[in-house]
Scaffold this active site. Structure first.
Site, PDB file in Angstrom:
ATOM      1  N   TRP A 100      95.288 -40.968 -69.508  1.00 23.58           N
ATOM      2  CA  TRP A 100      96.616 -40.787 -69.515  1.00 23.58           C
ATOM      3  C   TRP A 100      97.287 -40.231 -67.912  1.00 23.58           C
ATOM      4  O   TRP A 100      98.114 -40.629 -67.305  1.00 23.58           O
ATOM      5  CB  TRP A 100      97.220 -39.637 -70.637  1.00 23.58           C
ATOM      6  CG  TRP A 100      97.271 -40.223 -71.808  1.00 23.58           C
ATOM      7  CD1 TRP A 100      96.448 -40.143 -72.910  1.00 23.58           C
ATOM      8  CD2 TRP A 100      97.916 -41.455 -72.047  1.00 23.58           C
ATOM      9  NE1 TRP A 100      96.845 -41.136 -73.891  1.00 23.58           N
ATOM     10  CE2 TRP A 100      97.746 -41.967 -73.680  1.00 23.58           C
ATOM     11  CE3 TRP A 100      99.047 -42.278 -71.449  1.00 23.58           C
ATOM     12  CZ2 TRP A 100      98.494 -42.837 -74.141  1.00 23.58           C
ATOM     13  CZ3 TRP A 100      99.830 -43.235 -72.223  1.00 23.58           C
ATOM     14  CH2 TRP A 100      99.493 -43.533 -73.473  1.00 23.58           C
ATOM     15  N   ASP A 110     101.148 -32.733 -68.312  1.00 22.27           N
ATOM     16  CA  ASP A 110     101.453 -33.678 -69.501  1.00 22.27           C
ATOM     17  C   ASP A 110     100.838 -32.672 -70.722  1.00 22.27           C
ATOM     18  O   ASP A 110      99.615 -32.968 -70.650  1.00 22.27           O
ATOM     19  CB  ASP A 110     100.858 -34.940 -69.168  1.00 22.27           C
ATOM     20  CG  ASP A 110     101.112 -35.884 -70.634  1.00 22.27           C
ATOM     21  OD1 ASP A 110     101.697 -35.570 -71.398  1.00 22.27           O
ATOM     22  OD2 ASP A 110     100.848 -37.043 -70.301  1.00 22.27           O
ATOM     23  N   LYS A 121     102.675 -36.426 -81.409  1.00 20.13           N
ATOM     24  CA  LYS A 121     101.430 -35.809 -81.555  1.00 20.13           C
ATOM     25  C   LYS A 121     101.530 -34.360 -82.405  1.00 20.13           C
ATOM     26  O   LYS A 121     101.008 -34.412 -83.314  1.00 20.13           O
ATOM     27  CB  LYS A 121     100.611 -35.702 -80.188  1.00 20.13           C
ATOM     28  CG  LYS A 121     100.017 -36.892 -79.705  1.00 20.13           C
ATOM     29  CD  LYS A 121     100.903 -37.835 -79.189  1.00 20.13           C
ATOM     30  CE  LYS A 121     100.232 -38.894 -78.729  1.00 20.13           C
ATOM     31  NZ  LYS A 121     100.562 -39.499 -77.303  1.00 20.13           N
TER      32      LYS A 121
HETATM   33  C1  LIG Z   1     100.586 -40.546 -76.392  1.00 18.21           C
HETATM   34  C2  LIG Z   1     100.555 -39.936 -74.831  1.00 18.21           C
HETATM   35  C3  LIG Z   1     101.252 -40.269 -73.666  1.00 18.21           C
HETATM   36  C4  LIG Z   1     102.440 -41.480 -74.029  1.00 18.21           C
HETATM   37  O1  LIG Z   1     103.166 -41.252 -74.739  1.00 18.21           O
HETATM   38  P1  LIG Z   1     104.524 -42.238 -75.152  1.00 18.21           P
HETATM   39  O2  LIG Z   1     105.344 -41.358 -75.950  1.00 18.21           O
HETATM   40  O3  LIG Z   1     103.754 -43.283 -75.891  1.00 18.21           O
HETATM   41  O4  LIG Z   1     105.187 -42.520 -73.846  1.00 18.21           O
HETATM   42  C5  LIG Z   1     101.113 -39.778 -72.479  1.00 18.21           C
HETATM   43  N1  LIG Z   1     100.399 -38.854 -72.444  1.00 18.21           N
HETATM   44  C6  LIG Z   1      99.625 -38.168 -73.478  1.00 18.21           C
HETATM   45  C7  LIG Z   1      98.612 -37.298 -73.168  1.00 18.21           C
HETATM   46  C8  LIG Z   1      99.666 -38.834 -74.458  1.00 18.21           C
HETATM   47  O5  LIG Z   1      98.910 -38.135 -75.467  1.00 18.21           O
END
Ligand SMILES: *Cc1c(COP(=O)(O)O)cnc(C)c1O
Length: 358
Positions: free
Chosen positions: A101, A170, A194
């Site tokens: 990511w 993030d 999540k």
């Molecule tokens: C799932 C995830 C993403 C991507 O998220 P989207 O909503 O599909 O764009 C980005 N960073 C992390 C750490 C994730 O777990």
């Protein structure tokens, strides 16, 4: 029958939240319609939106120095929006690479900035976090970005990096799972699917003084200033997702707030890691100091048994345990909504599977 769903995202939601959403589905609080059918400008919806933001601010201790935005486009949309909004008159941005990511975030930022990599654990196959004392942070960069929990590799920061640059994180896969000192960050973002709700809504917490005039050509919906001025309603927001996110926040409060949630997350992850470590049949490759409490990848000693493991787990009501295609093996995602009983059931299943095939 409901299963224990170990999916990495979209993932399990608390049953109490789904039940409340069901009960309020056709007639929200006597207004004769579903939240889905309401105008985002209606009194009822504005109330939902405001309560959700107030709860988020309260749970995470977010001061009035920060905007809380509720946007679309997922965390991936923010990979682009962040450099577009924070670059200002700088040219470079700085990224720490600890998994897929953070790598994707850096790669997206290349379209808008000169991306400097402060450190990377790619040579270690993203099983660790490079020692911060060796990070090469470009002091002229607009910000330093890292991914606090790498959902695919199962690597989590147990600390907040020290830096003189605005810190961008993030937190898609570990927000609300442990206390966090928001004041140390310039910007925190997270897709909801999540730990916070359904897919389709993304939270951005950004320090007001960091908002620059965005890059020329930035679409209005990605312009944080415009979105802040419009209360995240520059266009029609994802109203139903916003409502569900609000229900999840109320559930977090009912669970002893983030402290209560953290205690259970520690218990759940320790239970699964000790089962893995106690056996030669299962293995987790991550540096023990940086193991994630949210996403736990593991492999079987004999990968030829993988499909049997997955098939039998599914029959036992333990679903979505297949690891990400880039890593292989298994992955158990045990976010806030996964009850302790789900992890206990998985550990029992793993012991029984090892007895039969080990
Ligand atoms: C799932 C995830 C993403 C991507 O998220 P989207 O909503 O599909 O764009 C980005 N960073 C992390 C750490 C994730 O777990």
């Amino acid at each position: 029958m409901r299963v224990y769903n170990f999916s990495a995202g979209p993932s399990m939601l608390p049953e109490a939240v789904l039940e409340q959403a069901r009960d309020e589905m056709l007639d929200y609080h006597g207004c004769g319609m579903s939240v889905m059918e309401m105008s985002h400008r209606s009194k009822q919806f504005i109330e939902i939106a405001e309560r959700t933001e107030a709860n988020l601010r309260d749970l995470l201790g977010i001061s009035s120095d920060y905007h809380c935005l509720f946007l679309q486009g997922g965390a991936t949309g923010q990979f682009a929006a962040i450099p577009m909004n924070l670059l200002g008159d700088k040219r470079s941005t700085c990224y720490v690479l600890t998994g897929s990511w953070s790598k994707k975030a850096a790669s997206e930022a290349k379209a808008f900035s000169n991306v400097k990599i402060a450190a990377s654990s790619e040579e270690e196959h993203f099983t660790t976090i490079p020692d911060p004392s060796g990070w090469q942070v470009d002091s002229g960069a607009a910000y330093l970005h890292y991914t606090s929990n790498e959902t695919i590799h199962g690597v989590e920061f147990p600390f907040v990096p020290e830096t003189s640059l605005p810190l961008v994180a993030d937190m898609s896969s570990n927000i609300l799972s442990r206390p966090v000192d928001v004041g140390r960050f310039g910007l925190i973002y997270a897709g909801a699917q999540k730990n916070m709700g359904p897919a389709g809504i993304t939270v951005v917490i950004v320090r007001k003084d960091l908002l620059q005039t965005p890059l020329l050509g930035t679409p209005s919906v990605l312009d944080y200033k415009k979105q802040a001025e419009a209360g995240s309603m520059l266009n029609t927001p994802p109203t139903y997702n916003w409502y569900l996110l609000g229900l999840v926040l109320e559930w977090v409060r009912s669970q002893g707030r983030i402290q209560g949630i953290e205690k259970r997350n520690r218990e759940k992850s320790e239970l699964l890691y000790s089962a893995i470590d106690a056996s030669d049949f299962y293995r987790n490759p991550v540096d023990r100091r940086y193991r994630s409490r949210m996403n736990i990848p593991f492999t079987l000693a004999n990968p030829e048994l993988d499909s049997q493991f997955l098939g039998q787990a599914q029959e036992a009501g333990l679903t979505n345990l297949k690891g990400h295609r880039s890593v292989g093996g298994m992955r158990a995602s045990i976010y806030n909504a996964m009850p302790l009983q789900g992890v206990q059931a998985l550990v029992e299943f793993m012991k029984e599977f090892e007895r039969r095939y080990g």
